[in-house]
Enzyme design. Structure first.
Site, PDB file in Angstrom:
ATOM      1  N   LYS A 258       0.853  -1.195   0.000  1.00  0.00           N
ATOM      2  CA  LYS A 258       0.000   0.000   0.000  1.00  0.00           C
ATOM      3  C   LYS A 258       0.887   1.242   0.000  1.00  0.00           C
ATOM      4  CE  LYS A 258      -3.487   2.494   2.704  1.00  0.00           C
ATOM      5  NZ  LYS A 258      -4.261   2.528   3.966  1.00  0.00           N
ATOM      6  N   ASP A 263      -2.746  10.263   3.627  1.00  0.00           N
ATOM      7  CA  ASP A 263      -4.164   9.904   3.637  1.00  0.00           C
ATOM      8  C   ASP A 263      -4.914  10.786   4.620  1.00  0.00           C
ATOM      9  OD1 ASP A 263      -6.650   8.698   3.522  1.00  0.00           O
ATOM     10  OD2 ASP A 263      -6.092   7.089   4.891  1.00  0.00           O
ATOM     11  N   LYS A 270     -10.339  12.430   8.379  1.00  0.00           N
ATOM     12  CA  LYS A 270      -9.801  11.945   9.646  1.00  0.00           C
ATOM     13  C   LYS A 270      -9.793  13.066  10.682  1.00  0.00           C
ATOM     14  CE  LYS A 270      -6.755   8.460   7.582  1.00  0.00           C
ATOM     15  NZ  LYS A 270      -7.359   7.266   8.184  1.00  0.00           N
ATOM     16  N   ASP A 281       1.177   6.110   5.852  1.00  0.00           N
ATOM     17  CA  ASP A 281       0.239   5.184   5.225  1.00  0.00           C
ATOM     18  C   ASP A 281       0.824   4.513   3.985  1.00  0.00           C
ATOM     19  OD1 ASP A 281      -2.163   3.919   5.581  1.00  0.00           O
ATOM     20  OD2 ASP A 281      -3.334   5.339   4.409  1.00  0.00           O
ATOM     21  N   ASP A 340     -12.513   7.007   3.398  1.00  0.00           N
ATOM     22  CA  ASP A 340     -11.326   6.693   4.204  1.00  0.00           C
ATOM     23  C   ASP A 340     -11.004   5.198   4.189  1.00  0.00           C
ATOM     24  OD1 ASP A 340      -9.139   7.313   5.780  1.00  0.00           O
ATOM     25  OD2 ASP A 340     -10.242   7.066   7.661  1.00  0.00           O
ATOM     26  N   GLU A 342      -9.782   3.635   1.691  1.00  0.00           N
ATOM     27  CA  GLU A 342      -9.206   3.820   0.358  1.00  0.00           C
ATOM     28  C   GLU A 342      -8.109   2.826   0.014  1.00  0.00           C
ATOM     29  OE1 GLU A 342      -5.966   4.753   2.567  1.00  0.00           O
ATOM     30  OE2 GLU A 342      -8.016   5.366   3.016  1.00  0.00           O
ATOM     31  N   ARG A 344      -7.777  -0.346   0.429  1.00  0.00           N
ATOM     32  CA  ARG A 344      -8.225  -1.592  -0.211  1.00  0.00           C
ATOM     33  C   ARG A 344      -8.578  -1.377  -1.684  1.00  0.00           C
ATOM     34  NH1 ARG A 344     -12.798  -2.007   4.254  1.00  0.00           N
ATOM     35  NH2 ARG A 344     -11.113  -0.875   5.290  1.00  0.00           N
TER      36      ARG A 344
END
Length: 492
Positions: A258, A263, A270, A281, A340, A342, A344
């Site tokens: 990833k 993010d 968030k 992230d 959020d 995101e 995946r």
């Protein structure tokens, strides 16, 4: 820092500071000059050899201050490779604090498993010295210049140096992952991550190909593109290829990391107090880049391909929204219930790419994917979802080699049923019924096309705000996953 090997007979008596590892339940030590002193110290109860206990003796030899540092190992029955790693790292910190420049570490008393011990100690010595201070005006200067590992007189130095070399390569992969994760997002954009990966590939010996936005669109990676639509920094698809066994071209191990270089959560924003951490992230990306560097340096005879879908998840007039329905490279549609969730989405397209375009026969994806994994396992263990017992068993064996602990979650059909969307094939989050780390992993599993697959959720283990749970880690990024993937590549 230089790490070298010498036999006991070649170093004993030298005017150099020493580190001697001592068991709690025995008075024996490999350093002859300290045997009687150690007996007296134990009798006087100044030092007992308990795990991580440190005692320093100071002497003057030939007008030089020479120190002998005793470090406790605890009871012999509890000896393990990772104990040696932790104790080595702890004593390195003490050596640095005492401003010692050269030191001999006596390990000649360990007559079994010497190669693994040497590799582990090399890892620990290098990893414990890491500091992320490149943006500070006052930097910590490196005091320790040379460490000599003292082995028994019968040891084959030339053979054991291969273990030092491997320890170097594995540690450097871990430190590369840490450096990337620690970088601020204004520096480490998707483009910068791509450029650094190209440099690593050139230096270490693996091929790197970078796809820009237009090329990603041509690949029909709509899920990946959608996540990055809100940022002015365009996405990059980073592909790394190492073909260490060209005679077995159909057996390709695929790593997918990833790569959210920042993010913010998109429109499902968030909270402010912890948003700064979202520069981390891309911990999965750091892990696979670090692993590829180690694999290539050691010329592992395996075929390994790694893919990172790098982008930022921000808010703007072009950002994707809750309620959107998007397509994927695989052809499955996804209803966006939370922007959020995101990671995946990017992983779904990256997994499809590595299978269909790179021919990966086995898939390992690694991601800072869910907060739920920390609630389930804390920051000690990485959560795992898998569809293949044999591949997971190999991962477990690899984790024991590097002591990056893993724990497999259940993947029952009842969890898979929660992934179904009302208006599309899949929904990117499930109803709030718990098991979020499991369902997030299973979402990625919807795109593996029945290939053997393992998903690693490192959201709780990739970064430490406080005191890390290993002596060889420092505050900040841990580089978790890099050593694990390297060991897996060796086993698989």
């Amino acid at each position: 820092m230089k790490i070298k090997l010498q036999r006991y007979k070649d170093v004993e008596g030298a005017n150099i500071s020493k580190v001697v590892m001592v068991f709690e339940d025995t008075e024996t030590t490999s350093c002859d000059g300290l045997k009687e002193i150690l007996r007296c110290i134990k009798e006087e109860k100044h030092f007992s050899g308990k795990k991580n206990e440190i005692y320093t003796l100071t002497n003057v030899e030939n007008n030089r201050v020479v120190k002998s540092i005793l470090i406790g190992l605890g009871e012999y029955k509890h000896l393990s490779i990772d104990l040696i790693r932790n104790v080595s790292a702890k004593v390195m910190k003490e050596i640095t604090a005492q401003k010692i420049t050269n030191v001999a570490m006596y390990i000649d008393q360990f007559t079994s498993n010497t190669p693994e011990l040497i590799k582990a100690m090399t890892e620990a010595i290098l990893m414990s010295a890491y500091r992320f201070d490149k943006y500070k005006s006052e930097k910590v200067s490196e005091v320790l210049k040379e460490v000599t590992l003292v082995v028994n007189n019968e040891a084959d130095i030339n053979v054991l140096m291969d273990n030092v070399k491997e320890g170097h390569a594995v540690a450097e992969g871990n430190l590369l992952a840490r450096e990337l994760v620690n970088e601020p997002a204004n520096i480490l954009t998707p483009a910068e991550l791509a450029e650094r990966t190209v440099t690593v590939g050139k230096n270490c010996g693996f091929e790197v190909e970078i796809f820009d936005r237009k090329e990603i669109e041509n690949l029909e990676m709509e899920a990946f593109i959608s996540v990055g639509k809100g940022s002015a920094n365009e996405p990059k698809l980073i592909v790394m290829r190492y073909m260490g066994n060209p005679e077995d071209k159909n057996n390709i191990l695929g790593f997918v990391g990833k790569g959210l270089t920042f993010d913010a959560g998109g429109y499902c924003l968030k909270t402010a107090p912890t948003m700064w951490q979202m520069k981390t992230d891309m911990g999965g990306a750091g892990a696979v880049i670090g692993a590829m560097s180690s694999i290539a340096k050691m010329k592992i005879k395996k075929n390994v391909v790694a893919v990172v879908a790098a982008c930022e998840n921000l808010i703007s007039g072009t950002a994707y929204r809750p309620g959107d329905i998007i397509n994927t490279m695989n052809g499955k549609t996804i209803e966006i219930l939370n922007t959020d969730a995101e990671g995946r989405l990017t992983l779904a397209d990256a997994v499809t790419y590595i299978i269909r375009r790179e021919g990966a026969s086995k898939i390992i994806d690694i991601a800072t994917l869910t907060g739920a994994v920390g609630g389930a396992l804390g920051n000690v263990v990485t959560g795992v979802v898998s569809n293949n017992d044999e591949l997971y068993s190999k991962l477990e064996a690899a984790s024991k080699k590097c002591d990056e602990k893993v724990w497999r979650f259940p993947a029952f059909d009842e969890y898979k049923a929660l992934l179904k969307g009302n208006n599309a094939d899949l929904a990117n989050i499930t109803a709030p019924v718990g098991g979020g780390a499991i369902t997030a992993g299973l979402f990625v599993g919807e795109f593996v096309e029945e290939k053997p697959w393992v998903h690693l959720d490192i959201a709780a283990t990739a970064f430490s705000e406080g005191t890390p749970n290993k002596e060889y880690f420092t505050k900040g990024a841990t580089g978790i996953g890099s050593r694990l993937l390297y060991e897996l590549a060796k086993i698989d």
